[in-house]
Motif scaffolding. Structure first.
Motif, PDB file in Angstrom:
ATOM      1  N   THR A   1      -3.335   0.184  -3.510  1.00 39.89           N
ATOM      2  CA  THR A   1      -2.810  -1.099  -3.053  1.00 39.89           C
ATOM      3  C   THR A   1      -2.663  -2.025  -4.248  1.00 39.89           C
ATOM      4  O   THR A   1      -3.492  -2.001  -5.174  1.00 39.89           O
TER       5      THR A   1
ATOM      6  N   HIS B   1       0.843  -1.190   0.000  1.00 46.62           N
ATOM      7  CA  HIS B   1       0.000   0.000   0.000  1.00 46.62           C
ATOM      8  C   HIS B   1       0.880   1.242   0.000  1.00 46.62           C
ATOM      9  O   HIS B   1       1.776   1.371   0.833  1.00 46.62           O
TER      10      HIS B   1
ATOM     11  N   GLN C   1      -0.393   7.732  -1.664  1.00 45.54           N
ATOM     12  CA  GLN C   1      -1.658   7.606  -2.378  1.00 45.54           C
ATOM     13  C   GLN C   1      -2.390   6.398  -1.819  1.00 45.54           C
ATOM     14  O   GLN C   1      -1.767   5.440  -1.357  1.00 45.54           O
ATOM     15  N   ASP C   2      -3.708   6.415  -1.868  1.00 40.00           N
ATOM     16  CA  ASP C   2      -4.484   5.272  -1.388  1.00 40.00           C
ATOM     17  C   ASP C   2      -4.594   4.237  -2.506  1.00 40.00           C
ATOM     18  O   ASP C   2      -5.653   4.049  -3.114  1.00 40.00           O
TER      19      ASP C   2
END
Length: 270
Positions: free
Chosen positions: A209, A202, A206-207
Motif C-alpha cells: 500500500t 493497494h 502484492q500486499d
C-alpha cells in the motif's frame, strides 16, 4: 494473454509502485513466463530493459523495481508467447526511430493471416506478429507524413491503422514517441488518472500500500494504463473495445474516438 502497462504524466514520475504489482504477473500471480521488458523516455532518449526470463525470476526486473527512474512516458510488457520463440529479439517493447524521435511499442494479442508489405525502412528483427505490426505502423506513417503531423492528424492515422490491423485478430497495444502515449483496446485495457486529492492505493498482486499524498504535489497528474487494474481499492476506467486513446500530460486528450471495428518538477511512486 500478454500484460501491458503504461504511464503518462505531467511531471517526471517513477513507476516503482505499479511495477511491483506488474512484475508479479510474470509467473507469480499469472502464468506469463515468456519474457518481459520496460522502456522509459528520458528527454529525447529512451532507456530500455529487456529480459526473456520470467519477470518474477529476473534480476533485471528487481533492479527496475528498486530503481526510481523518473519519466513522462513508460511502456512495459510481460509476454505470453503465441508467435515467435522465447528469445531476446522477440521481447517487447520494441524500439525504432521516426521523424528524429524514438518510438516504443508493445502489443497484446494475436494476428492471423497478417502479411503487410513493408517498404524496407522498418523491418522486424525477430519473428513476432507484434514487431511486424509495429514496423507496418511506422512504415505507413512515414509514407503518409514526410514530416511530423499535427497531433489530431497523427491520432486519426493511428486510429485507422488500429482498425485495419485489428481486422486480423486481437490488437491491444501501447505506443509512445515520448510526447504522447497511445493506448488501443481491442479486448481488455483499463486506466486510472491519479490527481489531487490523492489517496491510498493497494496493489492487487502484492500486499503493498502507498499513500500518494506523501509522494506528490497538488499539481501532479499521472495516468496509468494496464491490461487489468493493478490496484483493488481504486476506481479504474475500462476502455471500450475498439477505442484508441491518446494520453498527454497525465490525462486522455479530447479527440479520443472509438473505431467501428474493434519537465521540471519530479513526482515519485506511480
Amino acid at each position: 494473454m500478454c500484460q501491458l502497462l503504461g504511464m503518462n504524466c505531467n511531471v517526471p514520475t517513477d513507476i516503482c509502485f505499479s511495477f511491483t504489482g506488474f512484475q508479479a504477473r510474470g509467473g507469480l500471480t499469472d502464468h506469463h513466463r515468456d519474457g518481459w521488458g520496460i522502456a522509459f523516455f528520458e528527454g529525447r532518449g529512451a532507456r530500455v530493459f529487456l529480459d526473456p526470463m520470467p519477470s518474477v525470476e529476473s534480476p533485471v526486473a528487481e533492479l527496475v523495481r528498486h530503481y526510481p527512474i523518473r519519466s513522462l512516458n513508460v511502456i512495459a510488457h510481460i509476454r505470453k508467447a503465441t508467435l515467435g520463440e522465447v528469445r531476446l529479439e522477440n521481447t517487447h517493447p520494441f524500439q525504432r526511430e521516426l521523424w528524429g524521435r524514438y518510438w516504443i511499442f508493445a502489443h497484446n494479442g494475436h494476428l492471423r493471416d497478417y502479411a503487410p508489405r513493408l517498404s524496407g525502412r522498418f523491418l522486424p528483427v525477430g519473428d513476432t506478429d507484434s514487431e511486424l505490426a509495429f514496423c507496418h505502423v511506422l512504415d505507413t506513417l512515414a509514407q503518409r507524413f514526410p514530416e511530423p503531423p499535427a497531433p489530431a492528424e497523427l491520432f486519426e492515422a493511428l486510429r485507422e491503422l488500429a482498425a485495419e490491423i485489428g481486422a486480423h485478430g486481437t490488437f491491444n497495444f501501447l505506443l509512445s514517441n515520448g510526447e504522447r502515449l497511445f493506448a488501443h483496446c481491442a479486448s481488455l485495457l483499463s486506466y486510472i488518472v491519479r490527481a489531487a486529492p490523492f489517496a491510498h492505493a493497494h496493489l492487487a498482486d502484492q500486499d503493498v500500500t502507498v499513500d500518494f499524498n506523501d509522494l506528490t504535489t497538488p499539481d501532479d497528474r499521472v495516468a496509468v494504463i494496464a491490461t487489468t487494474p493493478l490496484t483493488d481499492n481504486e476506481q479504474w476506467e475500462r476502455i471500450p473495445p475498439g477505442t484508441l486513446l491518446a494520453f498527454h500530460l497525465g490525462m486522455p486528450e479530447a479527440h479520443a474516438q472509438t473505431g467501428a471495428a474493434s519537465a521540471e518538477n519530479v513526482t515519485n511512486g506511480a
